[in-house]
Scaffold this motif. Structure first.
Motif, PDB file in Angstrom:
ATOM      1  N   LEU A 117      20.973 -17.555  -3.134  1.00 35.32           N
ATOM      2  CA  LEU A 117      19.868 -16.598  -3.271  1.00 35.32           C
ATOM      3  C   LEU A 117      18.621 -17.019  -2.484  1.00 35.32           C
ATOM      4  O   LEU A 117      18.154 -16.276  -1.625  1.00 35.32           O
ATOM      5  CB  LEU A 117      19.523 -16.417  -4.754  1.00 35.32           C
ATOM      6  N   LYS A 118      18.107 -18.202  -2.742  1.00 30.09           N
ATOM      7  CA  LYS A 118      16.881 -18.610  -2.059  1.00 30.09           C
ATOM      8  C   LYS A 118      17.058 -18.667  -0.547  1.00 30.09           C
ATOM      9  O   LYS A 118      16.167 -18.275   0.217  1.00 30.09           O
ATOM     10  CB  LYS A 118      16.394 -19.972  -2.567  1.00 30.09           C
ATOM     11  N   TRP A 121      16.548 -15.397   1.117  1.00 30.72           N
ATOM     12  CA  TRP A 121      15.122 -15.044   1.218  1.00 30.72           C
ATOM     13  C   TRP A 121      14.440 -15.836   2.338  1.00 30.72           C
ATOM     14  O   TRP A 121      13.678 -15.265   3.128  1.00 30.72           O
ATOM     15  CB  TRP A 121      14.411 -15.312  -0.111  1.00 30.72           C
ATOM     16  N   MET A 167      17.638  -8.458  -4.838  1.00 39.87           N
ATOM     17  CA  MET A 167      16.745  -8.746  -3.728  1.00 39.87           C
ATOM     18  C   MET A 167      16.953  -7.750  -2.596  1.00 39.87           C
ATOM     19  O   MET A 167      15.993  -7.315  -1.943  1.00 39.87           O
ATOM     20  CB  MET A 167      16.966 -10.170  -3.216  1.00 39.87           C
ATOM     21  N   SER A 170      15.136  -4.486  -3.548  1.00 39.98           N
ATOM     22  CA  SER A 170      13.688  -4.639  -3.512  1.00 39.98           C
ATOM     23  C   SER A 170      13.179  -4.751  -2.077  1.00 39.98           C
ATOM     24  O   SER A 170      12.197  -4.090  -1.702  1.00 39.98           O
ATOM     25  CB  SER A 170      13.299  -5.885  -4.312  1.00 39.98           C
ATOM     26  N   LEU A 171      13.841  -5.582  -1.289  1.00 39.67           N
ATOM     27  CA  LEU A 171      13.422  -5.774   0.094  1.00 39.67           C
ATOM     28  C   LEU A 171      13.609  -4.498   0.909  1.00 39.67           C
ATOM     29  O   LEU A 171      12.780  -4.175   1.780  1.00 39.67           O
ATOM     30  CB  LEU A 171      14.217  -6.923   0.708  1.00 39.67           C
TER      31      LEU A 171
END
Length: 255
Positions: A117-118, A121, A167, A170-171
């Motif tokens: 996940l990170k 991003w 994510m 949202s992104l």
């Protein structure tokens, strides 16, 4: 070269093998210049050489997507070598998880979320500014069927992949005004090293998987790559915030 991704500069993480390798190869076949990032140096070199051997433009960087300094360095190196900013990002790098929620350490938890996940991003944060400035770009996040359906014994993989789909949505909303699209692809059982690891960890799962697939077979990395390259291309210009299943129909089966 001509194709769906002609004139695009595509960056693929986890590109040394499996789905990442297939995406990088297919993107090159579709006319893109391709940047590859992985921690597996030898396999990364081999994949890059294979792509370059076809006449396509390709460059590789050994990099850790969970470290922002490494991400910045790798993206900068590849941007220089390929001669332009990336217009497509495929966040493919990931890891499986088989933990007991009552015994898992914080460090083990963090290691899963850092990669699954990170890292996605950090990569998006690095490549989005020129996409936004140029009003052109696409990100495809490789999630998993586990983002919607999961199985016992794979904690907390489903949580991480669900987060990746969240994510994505949202992104997608945040960058849509800049004509940048963000989508996810959720593979099911795909013939990769990670799947073999899964089959080796859970006894009898290989036979069970073959028995429950509506199409009666395991998917290939190339099956996923076709969908990824479509979503990255202008053929999918009106698709954003979506999560596409590539699972042989497994996700629609009741039992």
């Amino acid at each position: 070269m001509t194709g769906r991704l002609a004139n695009e500069i595509v960056l693929v993480t986890g590109a040394a093998r499996g789905i990442g390798r297939a995406v990088a190869v297919k993107a090159a076949e579709e006319g893109a210049a391709v940047g590859l990032i992985d921690v597996l140096a030898d396999q990364l070199t081999a994949t890059t050489a294979e792509i370059a051997g076809t006449g396509a433009k390709a460059a590789a960087a050994v990099g850790d997507i969970t470290d922002e300094v490494s991400v910045r360095r790798a993206v900068g190196q590849l941007t220089d070598e390929l001669g332009g900013a990336f217009t497509v990002l495929v966040n493919n790098a990931g890891k499986n998880a088989y933990a007991d929620a009552t015994k898992m350490s914080v460090a083990e938890w963090d290691s899963v979320f850092d990669v699954d996940l990170k890292g996605a991003w950090l990569m998006a944060r690095q490549v989005l500014p020129p996409m936004i400035e140029g009003r052109h770009g696409a990100i495809v996040n490789i999630a998993s069927i586990h983002s919607q359906l999961t199985t016992a014994g794979m904690f907390p993989y489903a949580a991480a992949k669900s987060g990746l789909v969240g994510m994505t949505r949202s992104l997608a909303l945040d960058v849509a005004p800049h004509n940048v699209r963000v989508n996810a692809v959720s593979p099911g059982y795909i013939a990769t090293d990670l799947l073999e690891e899964f089959f080796d960890t859970i006894p009898g799962e290989r036979e069970n998987a073959l028995g429950v697939h509506p199409l009666g077979r395991i998917g290939t990395p190339e099956n996923v790559a076709e969908v990824v390259c479509f979503l990255a291309s202008e053929a999918a210009a009106f698709v954003t915030g979506a999560n596409w299943a590539v699972d042989g129909g497994l996700g629609v089966r009741y039992a």
